[in-house]
Write an enzyme that holds these catalytic residues in place. Structure first.
Site, PDB file in Angstrom:
ATOM      1  N   LYS A  20       8.886  -3.826   9.033  1.00 26.93           N
ATOM      2  CA  LYS A  20       7.937  -2.802   8.610  1.00 26.93           C
ATOM      3  C   LYS A  20       7.131  -2.286   9.798  1.00 26.93           C
ATOM      4  O   LYS A  20       6.624  -1.171   9.770  1.00 26.93           O
ATOM      5  CB  LYS A  20       6.972  -3.358   7.546  1.00 26.93           C
ATOM      6  CG  LYS A  20       7.653  -3.633   6.211  1.00 26.93           C
ATOM      7  CD  LYS A  20       6.648  -3.829   5.082  1.00 26.93           C
ATOM      8  CE  LYS A  20       5.881  -5.136   5.242  1.00 26.93           C
ATOM      9  NZ  LYS A  20       4.974  -5.376   4.096  1.00 26.93           N
ATOM     10  N   GLU A  76       9.004   1.189  -7.912  1.00 26.93           N
ATOM     11  CA  GLU A  76       8.664  -0.016  -7.154  1.00 26.93           C
ATOM     12  C   GLU A  76       7.234  -0.416  -7.502  1.00 26.93           C
ATOM     13  O   GLU A  76       6.309  -0.153  -6.753  1.00 26.93           O
ATOM     14  CB  GLU A  76       8.805   0.224  -5.644  1.00 26.93           C
ATOM     15  CG  GLU A  76       8.610  -1.032  -4.805  1.00 26.93           C
ATOM     16  CD  GLU A  76       7.213  -1.177  -4.180  1.00 26.93           C
ATOM     17  OE1 GLU A  76       6.878  -2.296  -3.773  1.00 26.93           O
ATOM     18  OE2 GLU A  76       6.453  -0.181  -4.109  1.00 26.93           O
ATOM     19  N   ASP A  98       7.566   4.431  -4.215  1.00 27.28           N
ATOM     20  CA  ASP A  98       6.682   3.410  -3.659  1.00 27.28           C
ATOM     21  C   ASP A  98       5.384   3.334  -4.465  1.00 27.28           C
ATOM     22  O   ASP A  98       4.700   4.353  -4.644  1.00 27.28           O
ATOM     23  CB  ASP A  98       6.375   3.791  -2.208  1.00 27.28           C
ATOM     24  CG  ASP A  98       5.643   2.697  -1.464  1.00 27.28           C
ATOM     25  OD1 ASP A  98       6.261   1.639  -1.218  1.00 27.28           O
ATOM     26  OD2 ASP A  98       4.453   2.893  -1.140  1.00 27.28           O
ATOM     27  N   ASN A  99       5.064   2.158  -4.955  1.00 24.11           N
ATOM     28  CA  ASN A  99       3.790   1.932  -5.653  1.00 24.11           C
ATOM     29  C   ASN A  99       3.413   3.040  -6.642  1.00 24.11           C
ATOM     30  O   ASN A  99       2.320   3.609  -6.555  1.00 24.11           O
ATOM     31  CB  ASN A  99       2.654   1.789  -4.637  1.00 24.11           C
ATOM     32  CG  ASN A  99       2.640   0.409  -4.008  1.00 24.11           C
ATOM     33  OD1 ASN A  99       2.972  -0.585  -4.665  1.00 24.11           O
ATOM     34  ND2 ASN A  99       2.272   0.333  -2.745  1.00 24.11           N
TER      35      ASN A  99
END
Lengths: 667, 667
Positions: free
Chosen positions: A527, A414, A385-386
């Site tokens: 989410k 990502e 993630d990020n």
């Protein structure tokens, strides 16, 4: 006196070794079981002969292999090797001016008897020196040869022919070559990351386990997901990726649709990791325990599906790290922990790690232990993630360290960020990368972007993984809700790259409602809340998805990022491209109508010569989506696609073949 | 525990620095007094702000300069510096995540008063830390500012505007920036060779001093050459290059036309260096002594001409080195010295040095002392004979060492060899290089070759020096003896590159006799015998040469290897190209008729927009060879060239300008 180098007798220059990433600053990437071909540009002064070898080794302690590089003209030398198993390979090009080779080359051309006599005596000395570098058996053979040459050179009866025959003896020449004088050899070192095939051919399905309950309103569990596995396998997915499965923070928890204040029943964002129950090494109790997780992985493995986890290195305010390791976070002047922000925006439910902390070494080791923890539990694929918001040097170290111990681990970056940073993450180690495909819609945009990815320098290290949607991104074209758009984007993603994925339930059901106009956020996003999906709805895309994935499984051309070539077609709404697999000769031609509403037709041009197709013989194009077959002939053929029926062809090219029983068929 | 790097807190990545040669493995080349512009691709994780500076230094002990690089979008940063004097420059790009800059950037965007208060307190701490890195005066200013900020942050009456104004104060911000926290700065180092202008703009004339006697049959001397200097200056030459001027070996001396046996009167090849009278540090007595050499250099300097010597590192058998340093040569089994050979060819008048000798260090130093010897006597330009037959590492060391002591020395590589080796010599240090121009004749050949040299990666380090002929090469087209061929090749050489040269007397007189059919050797070559040239012959090319060289002197566009652009012209026998100088705006258009026998005409296309020419206004093209002027308008104009009169135009483009007295003229 001017300062001299330590050794001035290196005469061979290794000018370039191709392919490479930034002149060797970063490793290339390849797939296990595929030949890796190298070209080295080497030269030296004068007319002396060079020898160039390629040396390689799997890992730091692997067996050393060596192969002679062969001259390909214009000072280029070529060789290849086969990395059979995944791992980090070191390889070197080694070049030297070879006195034995030069002697032999000159001797072949000598004409004068006296010159030949002298040359044979020179050779005897060279061979004697080779004998000195050889182990006993070979040393004896070479020693005897040297002695024989010396005798022949001194023999006044010896004629040119006899002398040359003795001196140019092939078998003993090959032996002498093994013990070349390499004292002044030049060397350049490189490295290569070899991954398993899934690194370039993978089919991802993303779902939120908590939304997988059979009953609406219930919190889904790993057992519920296990129920879905046969369905996902039938659709042809081989990677099932979950957002974070850890306990979710309660402090500053977000509510539905990202509301600042959560209701007591709100489940929170899975990316707000950590609570009293534990952090990155714990499982949210509502999903199940480690036993259920193990069972899920085992069942998935039976069906050829791997589970991919999310690595989101950040903490909710109640993550155990925050109190146990306050030194890993940045403090504000009032002593509180600095939350994530991008002023004026604040993300008070997330504490980022401070990668400039004095305790960076302990932080890095702890984060690596998170990865190790899940690897021990059978996870081999991580969607990160990020990654572009964590120190880049950390990723380089982490991925390198993990892959040295577990060469089959795959990291997907990502990062949706600026181009050089996207490429940088791939250079420093990420196995696969998210891309801008999500926002590339027109023929020109797609052609430019994929030409760059397939022919630019990044092709050596950046492996695209294409996603038409993600839980964060409902792109504007999908907000139309048009089946033709969903179908076209699916076919593009599945055929423009070996790796693609969908945020699955919403894609199957063509979910199209954005939170508000102009937003790419889903309305009532998973989410922040539980959803319940009617996956058996008759209008779902599942059968198209299954057909597309089957075409991928059955056609090697669709199983990598290589071999893409766009084809001219005289209609701006139609995009056409070939995918080819060099090893098998498999060729697939994809044509997509980018206009979601109207029939579009055009004349498509194929370069028949490069496809080894005879312009006077017909060939078959077999549509793997509709199972229809068409006979084509010559370089220009007509295509028409009705988005109301199916906006794409995925055409396997089949050559006409005459059988031994004298009837024709298409292979 | 997995091994960690020594420091993990470097967050900035310097991905690439452009331009570069092989990612920085070799230095770039530039000219003193010209701005050197650099682009660096830098990024870091997250939203924090980077700072990037460019640091440079002339030589190893020069003053250190630093300039801020400015963001140019897409993670590119730009800066430039002006290397004022020739020398080896070191430069670095340094990048770091700047906490002060990040703080300031965020503060500007903050809206909430409480957040602003906290941010101002954070800033106070950052500024206090900057004060700790500053010298006393600045430290006091910063300390006071930090204190004021702390006070303001604590003041419950403070409003957002006041706080922001105080914290974003520009003057003190600039001060704080000077004392940034660079503990975790990343750095990449490069080097740059800066030469004097003559490295890219030089006009060479080659002659054999021994053939310059006023009387036929006499051995020419330096005094005879001195007599010729005014004539050469009038023709516009600024480099006068001599083949070796040293004593010539007597053992195995070659006779006229390279005959194996020399007659007693034969003068031998100047490249067979060394005899009883001395070697590379001696002058052939028949040419004169050091006094005459000094006088020649002084007179040449007055006329703007430099003398270039030949560095031919090889020995005649009677060179003093052979007996004094037998260890510098390779031995044959019978103890004799190994002469040069390329079997079955033998060159028994030449002994090559053995660059693999154990005494390589002494050999290198001695060869450098030869260069130093002539530098001390005023020589600053060396044409290096066959550098590709001596160890490449030696040249890299020699040129580096010499230029560190004498930055204005120029080395021209006389290598006519394989492409990668030609480029390699330039990479490792040669200032200028011979080229394949000598054999590039057709429009396609010239266009391809000069496009490659001007736009390929070699443009950063390979400076072409074009020779239509040399004492070794009488190319086949010149063997026609046609004036139009000599004129066309002269114009091409003089305008396709800033550096060109002619083997002078033969070119002026259009000497065209080859030794035998199919050979490129001159008949009765000066390499082996004296010649006497009738340089005042009325049919000589001297006035054309003078006009061409004058055009070069008067037009900056013709004084470098940059700014070449080919123009479409619809006739394969006509080649047209622009040369432009960006600094002055000077533009010259060259058109050459490559057909030596027939008038050729065509329509030439100019890209008016890029030339800032109005398509509706006429402009002047002024032929610098004929002094004729033509008015042209629009992008297509007609050109016709009669090789019987003059096969080329060298056209200076002149814009129409209106004077203050309201009449038009062309500038």
């Amino acid at each position: 006196m001017t300062e001299l180098p330590d050794e001035g007798r290196y005469r061979a220059v290794i000018d370039a070794v191709l392919p490479n990433v930034d002149a060797g600053a970063y490793p290339l990437k390849r797939i296990a079981g595929e030949h890796f071909a190298i070209e080295a540009h080497c030269y030296a002064d004068g007319h002396d002969r060079l020898r160039v070898v390629l040396c390689w080794q799997a890992g730091e302690r692997g067996e050393l292999f060596e192969v002679e590089m062969t001259p390909a003209g214009n000072d280029a030398w070529r060789a290849q090797f086969l990395p059979r198993v995944p791992g980090l390979y070191d390889y070197s090009v080694i070049a030297w001016v070879d006195s034995f080779e030069s002697w032999r080359h000159d001797l072949e051309r000598r004409e004068d008897l006296q010159d030949i006599r002298i040359a044979v005596a020179v050779g005897a000395a060279l061979i004697e020196s080779a004998a000195g570098r050889a182990p006993r058996g070979d040393a004896e053979i070479l020693g005897a040869w040297s002695k024989a040459l010396r005798g022949a050179a001194a023999d006044p009866q010896g004629d040119s022919g006899t002398l040359k025959t003795l001196a140019l003896d092939t078998a003993r020449t090959d032996l002498a070559r093994r013990y070349a004088d390499r004292r002044f050899a030049s060397r350049r070192r490189y490295s290569l990351v070899v991954d398993r095939k899934r690194a370039e051919f993978s089919t991802w399905y993303e779902l939120f386990p908590r939304s997988s309950a059979a009953q609406a309103g219930q919190h889904g569990t790993f057992r519920d997901v296990e129920e879905q596995l046969p369905r996902l396998a039938r659709m042809g997915f081989d990677v099932l990726y979950f957002p974070p499965i850890h306990p979710i923070g309660r402090i500053n928890r977000k509510g539905s649709n990202n509301a600042l204040a959560a209701a007591a029943t709100d489940v929170g964002s899975p990316w707000a990791i950590g609570a009293a129950e534990g952090g990155h090494k714990a499982i949210l109790p509502a999903l199940g325990g480690f036993e259920e997780f193990r069972s899920l992985l085992a069942r998935a493995a039976q069906l050829g599906i791997e589970i991919a986890l999310d690595l989101a290195f950040q903490c909710a305010p109640d993550h155990p790290y925050v109190s146990a390791h306050p030194e890993w976070f940045r403090r504000r002047p009032d002593g509180s922990v600095q939350y994530a922000e991008n002023p004026p925006k604040k993300y008070q439910d997330i504490y980022p790690f401070d990668f400039e902390t004095d305790a960076w070494a302990e932080l890095w080791q702890e984060l690596k232990s998170v990865v190790d923890f899940w690897i021990e539990r059978g996870v081999k694929i991580f969607r990160v993630d990020n990654p572009h918001t964590k120190a880049l040097g950390f990723w380089q170290w982490l991925i390198g360290a993990v892959k040295r111990e577990h060469a089959d681990v795959i990291f997907l970056a990502e990062a949706f960020t600026r181009p050089k940073l996207m490429l940088g993450l791939a250079k420093l180690g990420f196995t696969q990368s998210y891309t801008y495909f999500t926002w590339r819609n027109s023929k020109q945009e797609l052609t430019n972007y994929f030409s760059e990815l397939n022919t630019g320098p990044s092709r050596e290290y950046y492996r695209p993984n294409l996603w038409p949607n993600t839980p964060d991104i409902l792109p504007e074209p999908l907000q139309s809700g048009l089946r033709s758009v969903f179908a076209a984007r699916l076919v593009l993603a599945a055929t423009l790259s070996g790796n693609y994925g969908i945020y699955g339930p919403t894609y199957e059901l063509m979910e199209s409602s954005a939170r508000e106009a102009g937003s790419e956020e889903y309305l009532d996003s998973e989410k922040y809340q539980l959803r319940h999906w009617q996956l058996h709805r008759p209008d779902s895309l599942r059968s198209l998805i299954a057909r597309v994935n089957r075409a991928r499984r059955e056609n090697p051309a669709l199983q990598s990022n290589q071999g893409l070539q766009f084809c001219p077609i005289d209609n701006d709404q139609l995009i056409a491209y070939l995918k080819r697999d060099a090893a098998t000769g498999n060729v697939v031609l994809i044509v997509v109508n980018l206009d979601p509403l109207h029939v579009q037709s055009g004349w498509l041009e194929l370069d028949l010569a490069s496809l080894q197709l005879d312009p006077r013989t017909d060939f078959q194009v077999h549509d793997l989506l509709s199972d229809q077959r068409y006979l084509w002939r010559g370089p220009r053929n007509y295509v028409s696609l009705d988005p109301g029926r199916m906006p794409a062809h995925v055409l396997r090219l089949r050559h006409r073949v005459r059988s031994e029983h004298d009837f024709d068929y298409f292979l």
